[in-house]
Write a protein that holds these residues in place. Structure first.
Motif, PDB file in Angstrom:
ATOM      1  N   LEU A  50       8.108  -3.533 -33.367  1.00  0.00           N
ATOM      2  CA  LEU A  50       7.300  -2.371 -33.738  1.00  0.00           C
ATOM      3  C   LEU A  50       6.806  -1.626 -32.496  1.00  0.00           C
ATOM      4  CD1 LEU A  50       5.262  -3.990 -36.632  1.00  0.00           C
ATOM      5  CD2 LEU A  50       7.170  -2.383 -36.847  1.00  0.00           C
ATOM      6  N   ALA A  51       6.452  -2.354 -31.450  1.00  0.00           N
ATOM      7  CA  ALA A  51       5.996  -1.727 -30.204  1.00  0.00           C
ATOM      8  C   ALA A  51       7.104  -0.880 -29.595  1.00  0.00           C
ATOM      9  CB  ALA A  51       5.522  -2.790 -29.222  1.00  0.00           C
ATOM     10  N   VAL A  52       8.319  -1.386 -29.607  1.00  0.00           N
ATOM     11  CA  VAL A  52       9.461  -0.604 -29.097  1.00  0.00           C
ATOM     12  C   VAL A  52       9.640   0.656 -29.940  1.00  0.00           C
ATOM     13  CG1 VAL A  52      11.971  -0.605 -28.794  1.00  0.00           C
ATOM     14  CG2 VAL A  52      10.623  -2.578 -28.056  1.00  0.00           C
ATOM     15  N   GLY A  53       9.496   0.504 -31.256  1.00  0.00           N
ATOM     16  CA  GLY A  53       9.593   1.674 -32.137  1.00  0.00           C
ATOM     17  C   GLY A  53       8.534   2.710 -31.829  1.00  0.00           C
ATOM     18  N   PRO A 100       2.898   7.957 -38.682  1.00  0.00           N
ATOM     19  CA  PRO A 100       3.657   6.846 -39.277  1.00  0.00           C
ATOM     20  C   PRO A 100       2.854   5.552 -39.274  1.00  0.00           C
ATOM     21  CG  PRO A 100       4.412   7.248 -37.041  1.00  0.00           C
ATOM     22  CD  PRO A 100       3.424   8.348 -37.372  1.00  0.00           C
ATOM     23  N   THR A 101       3.170   4.706 -40.225  1.00  0.00           N
ATOM     24  CA  THR A 101       2.566   3.378 -40.324  1.00  0.00           C
ATOM     25  C   THR A 101       3.587   2.370 -39.830  1.00  0.00           C
ATOM     26  OG1 THR A 101       1.241   4.004 -42.232  1.00  0.00           O
ATOM     27  CG2 THR A 101       1.666   1.647 -41.929  1.00  0.00           C
ATOM     28  N   GLU A 125       1.408 -10.565 -46.393  1.00  0.00           N
ATOM     29  CA  GLU A 125       1.015 -10.352 -47.800  1.00  0.00           C
ATOM     30  C   GLU A 125       0.147  -9.096 -47.911  1.00  0.00           C
ATOM     31  OE1 GLU A 125       1.346 -11.576 -51.770  1.00  0.00           O
ATOM     32  OE2 GLU A 125       2.177 -12.646 -50.061  1.00  0.00           O
ATOM     33  N   GLN A 126      -0.777  -8.926 -46.966  1.00  0.00           N
ATOM     34  CA  GLN A 126      -1.691  -7.787 -47.004  1.00  0.00           C
ATOM     35  C   GLN A 126      -0.969  -6.475 -46.727  1.00  0.00           C
ATOM     36  OE1 GLN A 126      -2.238 -10.549 -45.052  1.00  0.00           O
ATOM     37  NE2 GLN A 126      -3.637 -11.549 -46.468  1.00  0.00           N
ATOM     38  N   SER A 127      -0.082  -6.442 -45.725  1.00  0.00           N
ATOM     39  CA  SER A 127       0.616  -5.187 -45.418  1.00  0.00           C
ATOM     40  C   SER A 127       1.555  -4.799 -46.556  1.00  0.00           C
ATOM     41  CB  SER A 127       1.373  -5.284 -44.090  1.00  0.00           C
ATOM     42  OG  SER A 127       2.429  -6.219 -44.153  1.00  0.00           O
ATOM     43  N   LEU A 128       2.199  -5.785 -47.195  1.00  0.00           N
ATOM     44  CA  LEU A 128       3.055  -5.477 -48.333  1.00  0.00           C
ATOM     45  C   LEU A 128       2.247  -4.905 -49.496  1.00  0.00           C
ATOM     46  CD1 LEU A 128       5.427  -8.561 -48.202  1.00  0.00           C
ATOM     47  CD2 LEU A 128       6.084  -6.172 -47.814  1.00  0.00           C
ATOM     48  N   LYS A 129       1.067  -5.426 -49.730  1.00  0.00           N
ATOM     49  CA  LYS A 129       0.209  -4.891 -50.794  1.00  0.00           C
ATOM     50  C   LYS A 129      -0.224  -3.467 -50.477  1.00  0.00           C
ATOM     51  CE  LYS A 129      -1.568  -9.242 -52.584  1.00  0.00           C
ATOM     52  NZ  LYS A 129      -2.734 -10.118 -52.758  1.00  0.00           N
ATOM     53  N   ARG A 130      -0.561  -3.199 -49.208  1.00  0.00           N
ATOM     54  CA  ARG A 130      -0.973  -1.838 -48.822  1.00  0.00           C
ATOM     55  C   ARG A 130       0.174  -0.846 -49.013  1.00  0.00           C
ATOM     56  NH1 ARG A 130      -3.839  -4.643 -44.846  1.00  0.00           N
ATOM     57  NH2 ARG A 130      -2.164  -4.477 -43.317  1.00  0.00           N
ATOM     58  N   VAL A 131       1.363  -1.260 -48.607  1.00  0.00           N
ATOM     59  CA  VAL A 131       2.515  -0.369 -48.749  1.00  0.00           C
ATOM     60  C   VAL A 131       2.860  -0.185 -50.227  1.00  0.00           C
ATOM     61  CG1 VAL A 131       4.973  -0.083 -48.252  1.00  0.00           C
ATOM     62  CG2 VAL A 131       3.421  -0.857 -46.461  1.00  0.00           C
ATOM     63  N   ALA A 132       2.843  -1.248 -51.011  1.00  0.00           N
ATOM     64  CA  ALA A 132       3.140  -1.148 -52.447  1.00  0.00           C
ATOM     65  C   ALA A 132       2.159  -0.199 -53.132  1.00  0.00           C
ATOM     66  CB  ALA A 132       3.106  -2.523 -53.094  1.00  0.00           C
ATOM     67  N   ALA A 133       0.897  -0.207 -52.726  1.00  0.00           N
ATOM     68  CA  ALA A 133      -0.109   0.676 -53.317  1.00  0.00           C
ATOM     69  C   ALA A 133       0.224   2.146 -53.059  1.00  0.00           C
ATOM     70  CB  ALA A 133      -1.499   0.339 -52.773  1.00  0.00           C
ATOM     71  N   ARG A 134       1.000   2.408 -52.033  1.00  0.00           N
ATOM     72  CA  ARG A 134       1.405   3.787 -51.719  1.00  0.00           C
ATOM     73  C   ARG A 134       2.628   4.219 -52.520  1.00  0.00           C
ATOM     74  NH1 ARG A 134       1.029   3.896 -45.214  1.00  0.00           N
ATOM     75  NH2 ARG A 134       1.754   6.025 -45.523  1.00  0.00           N
ATOM     76  N   THR A 147      11.373  14.959 -39.625  1.00  0.00           N
ATOM     77  CA  THR A 147      10.866  16.241 -40.096  1.00  0.00           C
ATOM     78  C   THR A 147      10.941  16.383 -41.605  1.00  0.00           C
ATOM     79  OG1 THR A 147      13.048  17.238 -39.817  1.00  0.00           O
ATOM     80  CG2 THR A 147      11.533  17.383 -37.952  1.00  0.00           C
ATOM     81  N   PHE A 148      11.520  15.416 -42.297  1.00  0.00           N
ATOM     82  CA  PHE A 148      11.770  15.567 -43.722  1.00  0.00           C
ATOM     83  C   PHE A 148      10.570  15.256 -44.597  1.00  0.00           C
ATOM     84  CE2 PHE A 148      15.869  14.522 -41.766  1.00  0.00           C
ATOM     85  CZ  PHE A 148      16.539  15.689 -42.075  1.00  0.00           C
ATOM     86  N   LEU A 149       9.838  14.221 -44.287  1.00  0.00           N
ATOM     87  CA  LEU A 149       8.741  13.785 -45.144  1.00  0.00           C
ATOM     88  C   LEU A 149       7.405  14.314 -44.653  1.00  0.00           C
ATOM     89  CD1 LEU A 149       9.700  10.033 -45.688  1.00  0.00           C
ATOM     90  CD2 LEU A 149      10.197  11.968 -47.173  1.00  0.00           C
ATOM     91  N   GLU A 150       6.465  14.317 -45.580  1.00  0.00           N
ATOM     92  CA  GLU A 150       5.105  14.728 -45.245  1.00  0.00           C
ATOM     93  C   GLU A 150       4.442  13.656 -44.382  1.00  0.00           C
ATOM     94  OE1 GLU A 150       2.978  15.543 -48.846  1.00  0.00           O
ATOM     95  OE2 GLU A 150       4.684  16.629 -49.677  1.00  0.00           O
ATOM     96  N   ALA A 151       3.314  14.030 -43.821  1.00  0.00           N
ATOM     97  CA  ALA A 151       2.539  13.082 -43.005  1.00  0.00           C
ATOM     98  C   ALA A 151       2.199  11.845 -43.820  1.00  0.00           C
ATOM     99  CB  ALA A 151       1.269  13.760 -42.499  1.00  0.00           C
ATOM    100  N   GLU A 152       2.167  10.718 -43.159  1.00  0.00           N
ATOM    101  CA  GLU A 152       1.810   9.420 -43.712  1.00  0.00           C
ATOM    102  C   GLU A 152       2.817   8.879 -44.729  1.00  0.00           C
ATOM    103  OE1 GLU A 152      -2.262   9.694 -44.992  1.00  0.00           O
ATOM    104  OE2 GLU A 152      -2.950  10.129 -42.975  1.00  0.00           O
ATOM    105  N   HIS A 153       4.040   9.399 -44.705  1.00  0.00           N
ATOM    106  CA  HIS A 153       5.091   8.919 -45.600  1.00  0.00           C
ATOM    107  C   HIS A 153       6.183   8.146 -44.863  1.00  0.00           C
ATOM    108  CE1 HIS A 153       3.252  11.639 -48.516  1.00  0.00           C
ATOM    109  NE2 HIS A 153       3.851  10.886 -49.423  1.00  0.00           N
ATOM    110  N   TYR A 154       5.970   7.841 -43.607  1.00  0.00           N
ATOM    111  CA  TYR A 154       6.912   7.041 -42.828  1.00  0.00           C
ATOM    112  C   TYR A 154       6.289   5.678 -42.586  1.00  0.00           C
ATOM    113  CZ  TYR A 154       9.524  11.298 -41.926  1.00  0.00           C
ATOM    114  OH  TYR A 154      10.265  12.439 -42.074  1.00  0.00           O
ATOM    115  N   ILE A 155       6.979   4.639 -43.036  1.00  0.00           N
ATOM    116  CA  ILE A 155       6.447   3.288 -42.913  1.00  0.00           C
ATOM    117  C   ILE A 155       7.522   2.389 -42.325  1.00  0.00           C
ATOM    118  CG2 ILE A 155       5.504   1.308 -44.173  1.00  0.00           C
ATOM    119  CD1 ILE A 155       4.733   3.389 -46.398  1.00  0.00           C
TER     120      ILE A 155
END
Length: 139
Positions: free
Chosen positions: A19-22, A36-37, A43-52, A2-10
């Motif tokens: 991840l499926a269990v999560g 959540p993401t 390499e690609q997922s790290l770049k996407r997260v770093a861009a955020r 409940t603490f962070l805004e939408a799309e801020h949980y990665i």
């Protein structure tokens, strides 16, 4: 969640099964409102997260399962996020020497961890005397 805004949980992991269990543990309303993401580390997922530009990166229950010969890869992955402005919090025991404590578990020496982080332009510091809590920042 409940603490962070939408799309801020990665959440990132090397194993999609984790991840499926999560995903299964998240209530439908949390998924709908917080969006959540959850991605496999690449390499690609790290770049996407770093861009955020995350503010915090928490690595809990990971480092003790990284074999000594893979420490460079571990810190290389974290470097994408730390250099994007995040502060890393690593939760793992650190000893005086590297020691294998079970088939897939190690206690790494703090000096070796510090050197591996430094090799990627980061500074590793202890938050507690025994190294259970460590902070990772860009140097």
């Amino acid at each position: 969640m409940t603490f962070l805004e939408a799309e801020h949980y990665i959440g990132l992991d090397i194993d999609d099964r984790i991840l499926a269990v999560g995903r299964e543990q998240l209530a439908d309303d949390i998924v709908a409102t917080k969006r959540p993401t959850l991605e496999v580390i690449s390499e690609q997922s790290l770049k996407r997260v770093a861009a955020r530009q995350p503010r915090w990166v928490c690595s809990k229950g990971v480092l003790q399962h990284v074999p000594p010969e893979e420490l460079d890869d571990y810190f290389g992955s974290l470097a994408h996020l730390i250099h994007a402005g995040a502060t890393g919090l690593l939760f793992s025991k650190a000893g005086r020497e590297c020691e294998r404590t079970s088939p897939k578990t190690w206690v790494h020496s703090f000096d070796r961890l510090h050197a591996a982080a430094g090799g990627h332009g980061m500074r590793l510091g202890r938050l507690k005397k025994r190294g259970t809590f460590m902070e990772l920042r860009a140097a």
